[in-house]
Every structure is written in C-alpha cells, then in structure tokens.
Design a protein around this motif. Structure first.
Motif, short mmCIF file in Angstrom:
data_model
loop_
_atom_site.label_atom_id
_atom_site.label_comp_id
_atom_site.label_asym_id
_atom_site.label_seq_id
_atom_site.Cartn_x
_atom_site.Cartn_y
_atom_site.Cartn_z
N UNK A 25 1.01 -1.25 -0.10
CA UNK A 25 -0.39 0.46 0.54
C UNK A 25 0.72 1.66 -0.07
N UNK A 26 0.34 2.73 -0.40
CA UNK A 26 1.25 3.86 -0.58
C UNK A 26 1.59 4.23 0.89
N UNK A 27 1.23 4.33 1.30
CA UNK A 27 2.08 4.81 2.65
C UNK A 27 3.04 4.34 3.16
N UNK A 55 -3.10 -2.88 -9.53
CA UNK A 55 -3.85 -1.85 -8.68
C UNK A 55 -4.97 -2.96 -7.90
N UNK A 57 -8.74 -2.67 -4.47
CA UNK A 57 -8.93 -2.79 -3.49
C UNK A 57 -8.87 -4.40 -2.27
N UNK A 58 -8.59 -3.54 -0.95
CA UNK A 58 -8.01 -4.72 -0.22
C UNK A 58 -9.98 -5.18 0.18
N UNK A 59 -9.46 -6.36 0.31
CA UNK A 59 -10.96 -7.84 0.42
C UNK A 59 -11.36 -7.12 2.06
N UNK A 61 -10.66 -5.20 5.60
CA UNK A 61 -9.57 -4.31 6.24
C UNK A 61 -10.00 -4.72 7.60
N UNK A 65 -10.99 -0.14 9.42
CA UNK A 65 -10.71 0.48 8.37
C UNK A 65 -11.02 0.38 7.25
N UNK A 66 -10.76 1.49 6.27
CA UNK A 66 -11.21 2.10 4.88
C UNK A 66 -10.63 0.17 4.26
N UNK A 67 -10.91 0.08 3.06
CA UNK A 67 -10.38 -0.59 2.85
C UNK A 67 -9.10 0.21 2.07
N UNK A 68 -7.94 -0.61 2.14
CA UNK A 68 -6.71 -0.14 1.50
C UNK A 68 -7.09 -0.15 -0.43
N UNK A 69 -6.02 0.83 -1.35
CA UNK A 69 -5.65 0.52 -2.04
C UNK A 69 -4.25 0.19 -2.48
N UNK A 71 -0.87 -2.02 -4.20
CA UNK A 71 -0.38 -2.09 -5.77
C UNK A 71 0.50 -3.05 -5.68
N UNK B 27 -7.84 5.94 -2.96
CA UNK B 27 -6.78 5.03 -1.98
C UNK B 27 -6.26 6.81 -1.51
N UNK B 30 -8.34 6.61 1.80
CA UNK B 30 -7.97 5.09 2.55
C UNK B 30 -6.46 5.39 3.51
N UNK B 31 -5.62 5.63 2.74
CA UNK B 31 -4.65 5.45 3.33
C UNK B 31 -4.33 6.74 5.38
N UNK B 33 -7.04 7.49 6.80
CA UNK B 33 -7.56 6.46 8.39
C UNK B 33 -6.34 6.42 8.81
N UNK B 44 1.21 14.34 5.03
CA UNK B 44 0.27 12.65 4.12
C UNK B 44 -0.60 13.99 2.96
N UNK B 355 -9.42 2.40 -14.19
CA UNK B 355 -9.81 1.76 -12.90
C UNK B 355 -11.40 2.06 -12.44
N UNK B 362 -14.65 1.15 -2.66
CA UNK B 362 -14.37 2.02 -1.63
C UNK B 362 -15.20 3.54 -1.20
N UNK B 365 -17.51 2.01 1.66
CA UNK B 365 -16.70 1.89 2.44
C UNK B 365 -16.98 3.57 2.93
#
Lengths: 111, 368
Positions: A25-27, A55, A57-59, A61, A65-69, A71, B27, B30-31, B33, B44, B355, B362, B365
């Motif tokens: 994930x990005x972070x 890419x 989406x996390x199935x 989470x 927590x919201x689903x992460x994107x 990669x 995306x 979501x990060x 959070x 960020x 996409x 999302x 969600x």
C-alpha cells in the motif's frame, strides 16, 4: 518503458520488485523508499498508466478501517525493474507492516 | 493547517475529481485513516492534495469548482445589491434556480458528469464562466444606485419594476437553455466526440476574437447585429464543414454518426459565437464609449461612440442553442453511435487510469 526512469521511480520499482507477489500500500511504500505522498502517488499513477503496476482494493480490512488500495508490479513492471541498473546502496528502509495476503485481486493494470 | 483541515481539503479535492481520477483520491483517503500522529497525517494529506492538483485533470476539476464558487459569491453579492426588494428576491431566485438546475443536469437523472476529455472539461468551465458573467452583468444593470440603467422608464424616469422582472425572466430562460446545452455537450454519457467539442468551441473562440479585434482596431467597422450574425453563420459553417467526413454516404451508420458530429460542431460553433458576442456586447458598454441599443435615452454617462445590438445577437443564439440541445439529446439516444464508443475510449485514455469498479467499493465503505 522507453525513457530511463528517474531515481525516485527506480526506487519505487525496486521496492515493489523486492517482494513481487506481495501487495503493497502507498503509505508503506512511501516509508520504505523515503518518498512523500506528493512524490510517490504521481509515480504510482504513471506506472499504472503504463501498465507496469496493477492495483486492487483490500478485501477484508481489519477493524472498520477503510479498504486500502494495493499495488504490485505486472509482468512488464517486473521486467522493467530487472532492466534497471544496480541499486544505489541502502536508501531503502525496512517495511513497517506487511499487507494482508487475502487481498482481493482485481488486477486491472495488467490488462 | 491542522491535520483534520488537511484531510478535509483532501476530501473536497477528491469530490471534485472525475470518477476515474477520484479512485486515486479515495486510495489516499483510505491511507490517511490509518496514519497515526497529527503531523504525519497533515504532511501526508498535503502531499496527496499536491499530487492530485499536479495532474491536469485534478487542476481542471478543482479550477472549475473554484470558478463556480467565485461566480456564485459574486452573483449573489451583485443580486443583493439590487435596491428594489422584489427584484432583489427575484434575482437571487434566478441564481438559486440556475444552481439547482445545473446540479440536477449533472446528476444521474440529467446528462451526468462532465466527460474526462480535457476539451469537454475546459468547455464546461468556460461555459459556466460565461453564464455567471452574463448573470452578473444583468444584475448590475438592474441596480437602483447610479448609474441607473435598463429598467428606467424613459418618460417617467423611475425604476420600472415590471420591465426589470421581464428582463430577469428573459435572462433566466437564456441562461437555462445555455446550461442545458452546455451540460449536454460536455457530458460523458453523450455521444459527442472530444474532437467535435474542440472544433466547435475553438471556432467560436476564434470568431469572437476576430470580431473583437475588428471592432476595437477599426472604428469604422460596423458593430451592428448584421456583421456579427454573418460571423456567427460563418463560424457554424466552417466548423460543420471541417468536422464533416469527406467519405460521407447517406444511409451508412458510421457516416450518419459523422454527419451528426458535423452538425453538433456547427451548432456548437454558432451557439458559442453568439454567446461570446452577446457577452462582449454587454461588456463593451461598461467602458462608457459604447451603448447597448436597448438602453433608455440618456443612459450613457459619456457620449457613446458605438452602438451594439445585444438583443439581436442573443435571440438567434437561443435558436442555435436549442438546436444543439435537440441534436445532443438525439445523440445520447442513439444506441449504435460510433461517437459514443470513441468518446468513452478517449476518456479512458485521458484519465490514464482505467479503474472503475474499485471506486464503488471504497465509496461504499466510506459512506457506511
């Protein structure tokens, strides 16, 4: 990839190629290659647009927590990473958290 | 900037983005959070906003929202400045009606969101700018404070409320028709090709620029409606012929689609030129050296040197715009139109991120 990638793009490619099968994930990726979001996401968007990155989406989470994107490199991305010159010494840091392996794979970038 | 404020700005920017671009924004949200620490969250979020604004689609989308916001504030301020309470209420009602109508037109029950192609987004922003500018110019003319303008009764010299109301009704009709045409042509769901939009709008911009240059630099040139309308017709013809396919053959679906694109390009050029000329003719009297032909006697503060036929230009513009709406409506109903396919594929290419389904996941969600 027709042009030689920038040092930052190369670092992202190498980080993603380091553990090919794993969704990142990005972070987490930004922490590993020491890139801020303002630099990392444009690189991810470019790699995705060029078909080097897929890419999804996390199935599942955890804990609301919201689903992460997520990669990972496509076949073309892996080849592009392999074609890079040898990595510069130790800029990368260890990833802080692994990504849940049960991610639902939508893998649109590879198509 | 606090972390929560930065997150709020990120959310606003993401909401302004076209659907395909917005998936990247989702995306990032979501990060955000999952990031601990206010400072880290703020850095960020700011980085994400900058990353989105650096993309042409992001900058255009946010720019369009900023333009809309500034126009809305300015129109409300000018409407509020109208000294007669009834006319002020009517003017603000027109603003509210146009804003609501525009939101409806852009919703699922209307034409839907703007296409991702850059030309469509630029036209959408330029059209909103034109509509807002015309509303503001009219509100300025309806003020009671000096300079007294259009609604003054020529014989009694007092503010004519009934005439002001009719002016507002005419304004609302013209601007509503313009907004319908604008949202239709620039919609991602309508089979107007990006190249058709660029050709039609570009021809209108060139025609209006030529007219302005001629009347500014050649004082002997006529500023009446006749030459202006000739220019409008020429713009429509040029765009239509340019867009037409040389291999046009009646009865063939692809050729029919090409003919429809040529018609849309011509009508868009004609409607765009009349709108631009109407705006310019409403703007020029602000200089004091020009006067509109429908202004009451003795209106101009200084002796005017030129006369502009605003009404005579707006009326045929209304006809062209209505024709454009009808053509676009039929295009959106054509099930086998080749233009639709091309527009969609170009949009996908322009967005750079094909996409679609993930955003729905999302968004669901986030909104739970």
């Amino acid at each position: 990839m027709t042009r030689r990638p920038s040092a930052q793009t190369a670092a992202v490619l190498r980080a993603l190629a380091g553990d090919r099968g794993r969704w990142r994930y990005g972070y987490e990726l930004g922490q590993e290659v020491d890139l801020k979001a303002g630099s990392l996401y444009p690189i991810l968007m470019r790699l995705h647009a060029r078909g080097l990155l897929e890419s999804c989406w996390e199935a599942e989470p955890p804990g609301g927590r919201p689903a992460r994107h997520l990669y990972r490199l496509t076949g073309a991305g892996i080849r592009a990473a392999a074609a890079l010159p040898a990595a510069e010494p130790a800029r990368a840091r260890t990833a802080r958290r692994p990504v849940n392996g049960s991610a639902r794979i939508a893998s649109r970038g590879a198509r | 900037m606090s972390a929560d404020l930065a997150g709020g700005v990120l959310q606003l920017v993401v909401r302004a983005l076209p659907a395909r671009q917005a998936e990247w924004g989702d995306a990032m949200r979501a990060e955000l959070v999952g990031i601990a620490g206010r400072g880290e969250r703020r850095r960020f979020a700011v980085g994400c906003v900058l990353a989105l604004l650096r993309r042409p689609a992001g900058a255009l989308a946010v720019g369009r929202w900023l333009v809309c916001g500034v126009l809305l504030v300015a129109a409300v301020a000018l409407g509020w400045a109208i000294g007669v309470p009834r006319i002020r209420a009517e003017a603000l009602g027109v603003v509210a009606g146009l804003v609501l109508g525009h939101r409806l037109l852009r919703s699922r029950i209307g034409f839907g969101p703007v296409a991702a192609a850059r030309g469509a987004r630029l036209l959408a922003a330029g059209g909103i700018l034109a509509v807002g500018a015309e509303a503001m110019l009219e509100f300025r003319r309806l003020r009671v404070d000096p300079p007294l303008t259009l609604p003054v009764n020529a014989t009694t010299g007092v503010y004519d409320e009934s005439r002001a109301t009719w002016n507002l009704i005419a304004l609302a009709v013209v601007l509503a028709v313009l907004l319908i045409a604008l949202t239709g042509v620039t919609s991602g769901r309508v089979a107007v090709r990006p190249s058709t939009i660029v050709l039609g709008a570009g021809t209108a911009a060139v025609a209006a620029t030529i007219w302005l240059a001629v009347v500014l630099f050649h004082p002997a040139a006529s500023t009446g409606a006749g030459p202006a309308l000739l220019g409008v017709l020429a713009a429509g013809l040029v765009a239509s012929v340019w867009a037409g396919d040389s291999s046009w053959a009646p009865g063939e679906p692809a050729a029919r689609a090409d003919a429809r694109q040529a018609l849309v390009a011509g009508l868009l050029a004609a409607a765009g030129t009349t709108t631009a000329l109407g705006l310019l003719m409403d703007l020029l009297p602000l200089t004091g050296h020009w006067v509109a032909n429908d202004a009451p006697p003795g209106f101009a503060a200084h002796p005017p040197t030129r006369l502009v036929d605003t009404v005579v230009v707006w009326l045929p513009g209304l006809v062209f715009t209505l024709g454009l709406i009808l053509t676009v409506r039929r295009s959106s109903q054509a099930p086998h139109s080749t233009g639709s396919t091309e527009a969609r594929s170009t949009d996908d290419h322009a967005s750079g991120a094909p996409m679609t389904t993930g955003r729905d996941v999302v968004v669901a969600r986030f909104t739970r």
